[in-house]
Design an enzyme around this catalytic site. Structure first.
Site, mmCIF file in Angstrom:
data_model
loop_
_atom_site.group_PDB
_atom_site.id
_atom_site.type_symbol
_atom_site.label_atom_id
_atom_site.label_comp_id
_atom_site.label_asym_id
_atom_site.label_seq_id
_atom_site.Cartn_x
_atom_site.Cartn_y
_atom_site.Cartn_z
ATOM 1 N N LYS A 122 46.075 56.554 50.608
ATOM 2 C CA LYS A 122 45.588 56.156 51.940
ATOM 3 C C LYS A 122 44.154 56.623 52.079
ATOM 4 O O LYS A 122 43.719 57.566 51.422
ATOM 5 C CB LYS A 122 46.440 56.794 53.040
ATOM 6 C CG LYS A 122 46.449 56.008 54.331
ATOM 7 C CD LYS A 122 47.338 54.783 54.231
ATOM 8 C CE LYS A 122 47.374 53.984 55.506
ATOM 9 N NZ LYS A 122 48.456 52.984 55.489
ATOM 10 N N LYS B 100 48.282 52.717 46.002
ATOM 11 C CA LYS B 100 48.034 51.611 46.934
ATOM 12 C C LYS B 100 48.119 52.155 48.345
ATOM 13 O O LYS B 100 49.048 52.899 48.672
ATOM 14 C CB LYS B 100 49.146 50.560 46.706
ATOM 15 C CG LYS B 100 49.023 49.329 47.551
ATOM 16 C CD LYS B 100 48.241 48.251 46.812
ATOM 17 C CE LYS B 100 47.903 47.063 47.677
ATOM 18 N NZ LYS B 100 46.823 47.291 48.622
ATOM 19 N N ASN C 15 48.496 43.972 65.175
ATOM 20 C CA ASN C 15 48.896 43.081 64.079
ATOM 21 C C ASN C 15 50.400 43.144 63.789
ATOM 22 O O ASN C 15 51.092 42.112 63.802
ATOM 23 C CB ASN C 15 48.059 43.488 62.845
ATOM 24 C CG ASN C 15 48.447 42.715 61.601
ATOM 25 O OD1 ASN C 15 49.614 42.631 61.241
ATOM 26 N ND2 ASN C 15 47.467 42.147 60.934
ATOM 27 N N LYS D 175 57.238 54.432 50.204
ATOM 28 C CA LYS D 175 57.413 53.027 50.625
ATOM 29 C C LYS D 175 57.344 52.087 49.411
ATOM 30 O O LYS D 175 58.144 51.162 49.286
ATOM 31 C CB LYS D 175 56.304 52.675 51.620
ATOM 32 C CG LYS D 175 56.559 51.406 52.390
ATOM 33 C CD LYS D 175 55.374 51.073 53.265
ATOM 34 C CE LYS D 175 55.067 52.216 54.224
ATOM 35 N NZ LYS D 175 53.927 51.885 55.103
ATOM 36 N N SER E 70 50.848 42.570 50.016
ATOM 37 C CA SER E 70 49.616 43.037 49.359
ATOM 38 C C SER E 70 49.810 43.029 47.847
ATOM 39 O O SER E 70 48.902 42.664 47.088
ATOM 40 C CB SER E 70 49.275 44.465 49.805
ATOM 41 O OG SER E 70 48.433 44.432 50.923
ATOM 42 N N THR F 147 53.819 42.449 57.727
ATOM 43 C CA THR F 147 54.466 43.693 58.159
ATOM 44 C C THR F 147 55.508 43.405 59.236
ATOM 45 O O THR F 147 56.662 43.842 59.146
ATOM 46 C CB THR F 147 53.403 44.689 58.667
ATOM 47 O OG1 THR F 147 52.465 44.901 57.615
ATOM 48 C CG2 THR F 147 54.013 46.005 59.084
HETATM 49 P P1 NAD Z 1 46.469 47.488 65.114
HETATM 50 O O1 NAD Z 1 45.205 48.239 65.204
HETATM 51 O O2 NAD Z 1 46.429 46.019 64.911
HETATM 52 O O3 NAD Z 1 47.374 47.759 66.420
HETATM 53 C C1 NAD Z 1 47.661 49.025 66.914
HETATM 54 C C2 NAD Z 1 48.146 48.865 68.342
HETATM 55 O O4 NAD Z 1 48.580 50.124 68.831
HETATM 56 C C3 NAD Z 1 47.088 48.366 69.310
HETATM 57 O O5 NAD Z 1 47.685 47.436 70.189
HETATM 58 C C4 NAD Z 1 46.686 49.629 70.085
HETATM 59 O O6 NAD Z 1 46.202 49.364 71.365
HETATM 60 C C5 NAD Z 1 48.034 50.311 70.142
HETATM 61 N N1 NAD Z 1 47.996 51.744 70.441
HETATM 62 C C6 NAD Z 1 47.168 52.698 69.961
HETATM 63 N N2 NAD Z 1 47.488 53.898 70.515
HETATM 64 C C7 NAD Z 1 48.543 53.670 71.333
HETATM 65 C C8 NAD Z 1 49.339 54.474 72.185
HETATM 66 N N3 NAD Z 1 49.119 55.782 72.289
HETATM 67 N N4 NAD Z 1 50.338 53.885 72.868
HETATM 68 C C9 NAD Z 1 50.586 52.576 72.771
HETATM 69 N N5 NAD Z 1 49.878 51.759 71.999
HETATM 70 C C10 NAD Z 1 48.862 52.296 71.292
HETATM 71 O O7 NAD Z 1 47.300 48.207 63.956
HETATM 72 P P2 NAD Z 1 48.523 47.648 63.113
HETATM 73 O O8 NAD Z 1 47.980 47.165 61.818
HETATM 74 O O9 NAD Z 1 49.371 46.787 63.942
HETATM 75 O O10 NAD Z 1 49.268 49.023 62.786
HETATM 76 C C11 NAD Z 1 50.154 49.614 63.712
HETATM 77 C C12 NAD Z 1 51.042 50.598 62.964
HETATM 78 O O11 NAD Z 1 51.717 49.901 61.910
HETATM 79 C C13 NAD Z 1 50.287 51.751 62.298
HETATM 80 O O12 NAD Z 1 51.117 52.901 62.287
HETATM 81 C C14 NAD Z 1 50.122 51.258 60.866
HETATM 82 O O13 NAD Z 1 49.923 52.310 59.947
HETATM 83 C C15 NAD Z 1 51.454 50.561 60.691
HETATM 84 N N6 NAD Z 1 51.452 49.597 59.597
HETATM 85 C C16 NAD Z 1 50.629 48.505 59.645
HETATM 86 C C17 NAD Z 1 50.646 47.629 58.577
HETATM 87 C C18 NAD Z 1 49.812 46.379 58.572
HETATM 88 O O14 NAD Z 1 49.919 45.601 57.615
HETATM 89 N N7 NAD Z 1 49.059 46.088 59.609
HETATM 90 C C19 NAD Z 1 51.466 47.872 57.472
HETATM 91 C C20 NAD Z 1 52.299 48.977 57.481
HETATM 92 C C21 NAD Z 1 52.272 49.844 58.551
#
Ligand code: NAD
Length: 414
Positions: free
Chosen positions: A103, A67, A218, A91, A350, A187
């Site tokens: 992934k 997953k 998100n 995880k 999920s 998350t």
């Molecule tokens: P997203 O695309 O919704 O948001 C990412 C954010 O990070 C955006 O606001 C972007 O502008 C910002 N960003 C990118 N580069 C940056 C930098 N150098 N400095 C500051 N901000 C920066 O993505 P998301 O889904 O919120 O995911 C964010 C993190 O959480 C990732 O590492 C992802 O793998 C992890 N994550 C997300 C989920 C999920 O369900 N969305 C689940 C587990 C882990």
């Protein structure tokens, strides 16, 4: 600094010291089980064909079908996809889900594509990897720059190829297409439940803990909303273009309104009274109770870890802290709530979506929240009990718990 994947493997070896695991079993976890690379060929709106490097890594399926999300980003690489798949493996074990880890990613700047180009790219990913994925084999989901709309295109493409609807092949779908209620904010919500569960042990104030977010997408936004409602004070947030700081407190709803309108937090000062702009790097080192990295990997490193002035780090991002930085944070008494626990809420809901898709029985939002809370609280407490009074950190504690579960599953089939 070593590669991100080498960093990830260091955590495996650190944890293995505390368990007696046969060498041949450990070797299975040092390499991905299946790694597929392709170049996607996509017709652009101007008639030209462009190639996009893309990957899917099924790291280990010892605990069940693999997953993991699909990331669209210009910096996606094999190293990153393998690391993210490794973390997913651990995880899923932390959350006690019957899954292995995977992934995927496409090296692309999605903002440079039109809506139709993005759709063609998303559908071509599924055509290229349709032999790899499947509801009992490998189940994708959203990650950075991918969302419910993209999951809908991908799920539709898979159904077309198979000639049958298959709601359990992809999670993070829109609710009318078989998505789960409560997946959107899972998350951030999961991270919030972890902080709330350990608030007392972490020495955080009952109300008014000062929080800084790196990234405001998100995961961060959902967590910020819940914290704001619960009386925490958001004093800073950043995105890829800039950062905003206001020690009197920022309303996350207003900040998100600004981001939606302007596409960035840059210049948000004008909409949030008394706030001031600063660089991303500066924001990371401001004094706060909780620092929440919620953007990308390797943000807290050997070169900036000593300047971090937080009491607690809640890792909503995957891999935001390097192994070298861990040691510095630990010697400065900063407690890290590690990614494989802190952001496990997303994969947990999920999993709920997958279960609902397979049974055809759909749950209320309240049921989803209750079940998620139970898992996050239980695992946060287990981690805390495991590290309390011992010489090792919260990171080591959670990796020991996960590795123990993983190795038991692998050993059972040996
Ligand atoms: P997203 O695309 O919704 O948001 C990412 C954010 O990070 C955006 O606001 C972007 O502008 C910002 N960003 C990118 N580069 C940056 C930098 N150098 N400095 C500051 N901000 C920066 O993505 P998301 O889904 O919120 O995911 C964010 C993190 O959480 C990732 O590492 C992802 O793998 C992890 N994550 C997300 C989920 C999920 O369900 N969305 C689940 C587990 C882990």
């Amino acid at each position: 600094m070593s590669s991100t994947f080498q960093q990830a493997i260091r955590r495996l070896h650190d944890a293995a010291q505390y368990l007696s695991i046969p060498q041949e079993l450990l070797q299975q976890l040092e390499v991905p089980q299946e790694l597929t690379s392709v170049h996607l060929r996509v017709r652009m709106d101007d008639g030209s064909i462009r190639l996009f490097p893309a990957w899917r890594c099924r790291y280990n399926d010892g605990r069940g079908p693999t997953k993991g999300g699909i990331r669209f980003h210009p910096d996606v690489s094999i190293d990153e996809v393998m690391s993210l798949a490794f973390w997913m493996t651990f995880k899923c074990a932390v959350a006690g889900l019957p899954y292995g880890g995977a992934k995927g990613g496409i090296q692309v700047d999605p903002k440079s594509l039109s809506e139709r180009e993005l759709e063609r790219l998303s559908r071509s990913y599924i055509r290229a990897f349709s032999h790899v994925i499947g509801p009992d084999r490998d189940i994708p989901a959203p990650d950075v720059n991918t969302n419910a709309k993209i999951m809908a295109w991908m799920s539709d493409e898979y159904a077309t190829l198979r000639g049958a609807a298959c709601p359990a092949v992809i999670t993070g779908k829109p609710v009318p297409l078989g998505g789960s209620l409560g997946r959107d904010d899972a998350t951030g919500r999961g991270g919030f439940y972890v902080i709330e569960e350990l608030k007392e042990q972490l020495g955080l104030p009952e109300k008014g803990a000062r929080v800084i977010f790196q990234g405001f997408g998100n995961a961060a936004y959902a967590c910020a909303l819940l914290m704001h409602e619960a009386g925490y004070k958001i004093i800073g947030a950043s995105d890829s273009k800039g950062a905003l700081y206001d020690e009197t407190g920022i309303d996350p709803v207003l900040l998100m309104e600004y981001k939606r309108k302007h596409g960035t937090l840059q210049g948000a000062k004008s909409s949030v009274e008394s706030a001031r702009s600063m660089s991303n790097a500066e924001l990371l080192t401001q004094a706060c109770d909780i620092l929440v990295p919620a953007a990308l990997e390797n943000q807290i490193r050997e070169d900036n870890a000593a300047q971090v002035k937080a009491r607690v780090i809640l890792e909503l991002a995957n891999g935001p802290t390097t192994a070298e930085a861990d040691a510095i944070l630990e010697s400065n008494g900063i407690v890290v709530l590690p990614d494989i626990l802190a952001n496990a809420g997303g994969v947990t809901v999920s999993y709920f979506e997958w279960v609902q898709g397979r049974t055809g029985m759909y749950w209320t939002e309240e049921e989803v929240h209750t079940r998620l809370k139970e898992i996050m609280q239980r695992e946060a407490r287990l981690m805390w009990d495991r590290q309390e009074g011992k010489e090792f950190s919260t990171r080591k504690a959670i990796y020991v718990i996960a590795l123990d579960r993983l190795s038991k599953a692998l050993q059972a089939a040996m």
